[in-house]
Scaffold this active site. Structure first.
Site, PDB file in Angstrom:
ATOM      1  N   HIS A 115       0.802  -1.215   0.000  1.00  0.00           N
ATOM      2  CA  HIS A 115       0.000   0.000   0.000  1.00  0.00           C
ATOM      3  C   HIS A 115       0.840   1.272   0.000  1.00  0.00           C
ATOM      4  O   HIS A 115       0.353   2.323  -0.424  1.00  0.00           O
ATOM      5  CB  HIS A 115      -0.948   0.006   1.202  1.00  0.00           C
ATOM      6  CG  HIS A 115      -2.210  -0.764   0.968  1.00  0.00           C
ATOM      7  ND1 HIS A 115      -2.307  -2.117   1.179  1.00  0.00           N
ATOM      8  CD2 HIS A 115      -3.433  -0.369   0.513  1.00  0.00           C
ATOM      9  CE1 HIS A 115      -3.523  -2.522   0.882  1.00  0.00           C
ATOM     10  NE2 HIS A 115      -4.231  -1.488   0.471  1.00  0.00           N
ATOM     11  N   GLY A 116       2.050   1.209   0.490  1.00  0.00           N
ATOM     12  CA  GLY A 116       2.840   2.425   0.489  1.00  0.00           C
ATOM     13  C   GLY A 116       4.226   2.242   1.064  1.00  0.00           C
ATOM     14  O   GLY A 116       4.478   1.320   1.843  1.00  0.00           O
TER      15      GLY A 116
END
Length: 407
Positions: free
Chosen positions: A255-256
């Site tokens: 996700h990041g």
């Protein structure tokens, strides 16, 4: 036959590993170079600087599609496609930016057998219009509300803090599920039937159930190409727990590129593992469903704030305001200023829309009510009006990019 197949797989395995490594390297290089350089500098007291490059649009989803293509062919789940088929699969525009993650074995068999009729077209257009309504009427309005609330030096009153946290919980759901509706509707117009990506996750009574309802295609990808190849749940409880921990840590990393995302994945993985450990306990089985739901939503509610505040100092300020660690007399604005009738109404609509319509009996009733001619016409009129309102919201400059465009 089995011997020949074994030889084929043995020879193919090194090429599979090289291909997957090359695909994943591109993702790591563009998306995680900074955090890897920071970790290296911290561990070895160096001063390595990662060079900045713009990541290709949708690189995360393209990478997952490429891995699916390679793995499905290697395992014999689906045959390789032509160069044109492969290019279509990797770059199919409804899914390339923010998913859903479609497996090659599900995509390939639809390329040459696509059909279309008036019922499918109506369904497709309805999904697209509802997706825009979710995004522009609800998600963007919640986003504008959150952006308009300011953390002053003295903090924020607890009611405003709690309200913005809840608004973000609604925003991220309607933003991403709205995009998924649009992508599924667009794909259906071209004859491709994508599986549902959301199934009312805020109705879940456990974190495990939440992840069976939230971003379903991502969970399917990790189960198919990470969890099961590692052994799944077939090799004892200890290995199962290890496999689940790896999957959720990778989910957070995907996700990041930040420690907050890693922590978010770790929190979700921890509670999934705890639920597996206590699933057979009588005390857990006797716990009322409403209590399980409340605890699950509380965990989800808190964990989402790691998405909203990647900076730990901002997260600390948020929770400090929630528990009234700052003198309210110094605040220029409180909840009475921020929460007008419009935002309260939208939050009620968002709450009911994300939970009530997940009730199976209501789904059945709605299906029966819209089956006759007059019911169908009323349904279409309502959807069209919502779409017009969504367009008006966009014209009034309340549109903001989809949250998952950054992943």
């Amino acid at each position: 036959m089995s011997d020949n197949r074994y030889k084929k797989i043995s020879w193919a395995l090194p090429w599979l590993c090289i291909s997957v490594a090359g695909v994943v390297f591109c993702l790591v290089y563009f998306k995680y170079a900074y955090i890897l350089a920071d970790a290296w500098n911290f561990l070895f007291r160096r001063e390595i600087k990662a060079q900045s490059y713009l990541a290709p649009l949708g690189i995360s989803f393209i990478t997952f599609s490429a891995v699916s293509y390679l793995m499905d062919i290697y395992r014999g789940d689906e045959a390789a496609g032509s160069l044109l088929d492969c290019a279509l699969y990797l770059s199919f525009f409804p899914k390339v930016v923010s998913g859903p993650v479609v497996l090659w074995k599900d995509f390939k068999k639809q390329i040459s057998v696509r059909t279309q009729n008036i019922d499918k077209c109506v369904y497709s257009l309805n999904r697209i219009m509802l997706g825009f309504a979710k995004k522009l009427i609800l998600a963007d309005q919640f986003g504008a509300f959150i952006a308009g609330v300011t953390f002053y030096e003295g903090g924020m009153d607890p009611i405003t803090t709690l309200g913005t946290m809840f608004a973000y919980m609604l925003q991220i759901y309607f933003d991403f599920s709205g995009y998924s509706d649009i992508a599924i509707g667009l794909a259906r117009l071209f004859g491709f039937e994508f599986k549902e990506n959301f199934n009312f996750p805020y109705c879940s009574k456990s974190v495990s159930e939440f992840w069976r309802r939230w971003h379903i295609s991502l969970g399917t990808w990790f189960r198919e190409y990470v969890y099961i190849p590692m052994g799944g749940s077939r090799r004892g409880k200890r290995n199962t727990i290890r496999n689940q921990a790896v999957v959720f840590l990778l989910t957070g990393i995907w996700h990041g590129a930040g420690w907050s995302y890693l922590l978010w994945g770790g929190i979700n993985g921890l509670f999934v593992i705890l639920e597996r450990l206590v699933a057979d306990k009588k005390a857990y089985q006797k716990t009322p469903n409403v209590v399980k739901w409340f605890l699950t939503m509380t965990i989800t509610f808190i964990a989402w704030q790691l998405f909203r505040f990647p900076d730990m100092e901002d997260l600390k300020l948020c929770f400090g305001s929630l528990f009234a660690q700052y003198p309210l007399t110094e605040l220029p604005y409180t909840w009475k200023y921020y929460f007008d009738a419009r935002i309260i109404f939208l939050m009620i609509v968002g709450t009911l829309g994300s939970t009530l319509f997940g009730w199976e009996k209501l789904k059945i009733w709605c299906k029966k009510a819209t089956s006759p001619g007059i019911g169908f016409l009323i349904q279409e009129l309502v959807i069209f009006v919502l779409f017009i309102v969504a367009i008006l919201c966009m014209v009034n400059s309340t549109y903001s990019p989809f949250i998952y465009f950054q992943y």
